[in-house]
Design an enzyme around this catalytic site. Sequence first.
Site, PDB file in Angstrom:
ATOM      1  N   ASP A   1      -4.757   7.211  -4.970  1.00 43.41           N
ATOM      2  CA  ASP A   1      -5.182   6.006  -5.682  1.00 43.41           C
ATOM      3  C   ASP A   1      -6.620   6.190  -6.155  1.00 43.41           C
ATOM      4  O   ASP A   1      -7.376   6.970  -5.581  1.00 43.41           O
ATOM      5  CB  ASP A   1      -5.031   4.756  -4.813  1.00 43.41           C
ATOM      6  CG  ASP A   1      -5.885   4.802  -3.563  1.00 43.41           C
ATOM      7  OD1 ASP A   1      -7.066   4.403  -3.635  1.00 43.41           O
ATOM      8  OD2 ASP A   1      -5.379   5.230  -2.510  1.00 43.41           O
TER       9      ASP A   1
ATOM     10  N   GLU B   1      -8.808  -6.939   1.606  1.00 47.59           N
ATOM     11  CA  GLU B   1      -9.465  -6.253   2.725  1.00 47.59           C
ATOM     12  C   GLU B   1     -10.852  -6.829   2.937  1.00 47.59           C
ATOM     13  O   GLU B   1     -11.145  -7.942   2.503  1.00 47.59           O
ATOM     14  CB  GLU B   1      -9.549  -4.762   2.407  1.00 47.59           C
ATOM     15  CG  GLU B   1     -10.195  -4.477   1.050  1.00 47.59           C
ATOM     16  CD  GLU B   1     -10.452  -3.016   0.802  1.00 47.59           C
ATOM     17  OE1 GLU B   1     -11.255  -2.447   1.562  1.00 47.59           O
ATOM     18  OE2 GLU B   1      -9.860  -2.455  -0.152  1.00 47.59           O
TER      19      GLU B   1
END
Length: 224
Positions: A23, A114
């Site tokens: 990613d 997150e």
Amino acid sequence: MKLSAALCLVSIRLAAATVQGFDISDYQPSVNFAAAYSSGARFVIIKATEGTSYISPDFSSQYTGATKAGFIRGGYHFAHPDKSSGSAQATYFLAHGGGWSDDGITLPGMLDIEYNPNGATCYGLSASAMVSWVQSFVNQYHTKTGRYPMIYTTNGWWSECTGDSTAFSTTCPLVLASYNSAIGTIPGGWPYQTIWQNSDSYTYGGDSDIFNGALTNLKKLATG
């Protein structure tokens, strides 16, 4: 007994099939897609948006580069639950690269939720409010695309900030960040991780990701 043991070993090996991927965030613009593909990587997830006001300047070129190199690819959205609703952020993500089409090479969008880069623990939300925020994002994405988004998180954050909610364990594929030699504890009632972000460094750019399954299963994730 010998035959049973052999069959068991085959089963274990089949279950252990994985696919390398990676990613890319907006601070990781340098990527060698061709070399990554040649090395065996087959998927990439690329940062598209944050909140309702930021689009990664490299998203379009990286998405095009990944496509030309032959990758199964998709976009992700970095959540700011303290700034606007989940629904509003899903809408923004969809308008700027986070959409999905049943073409066999597009992953469902990923919600990156997150630790707050600006400090406030859990973005100042209670666990129940956070679950409601995620549900709002998920519902909007699903309504507009017919797919549930993947959810990227860590065990620690999910446990602390959602109260280890199990609300998404049967709908949203889990992308779990855990920079260890083993996956570790899987939160939220998910039976397994769909993708494991096992390192914040990948040879050809971005972070290393491991898909939990064979390439045929990865292709199914891209087809719905």
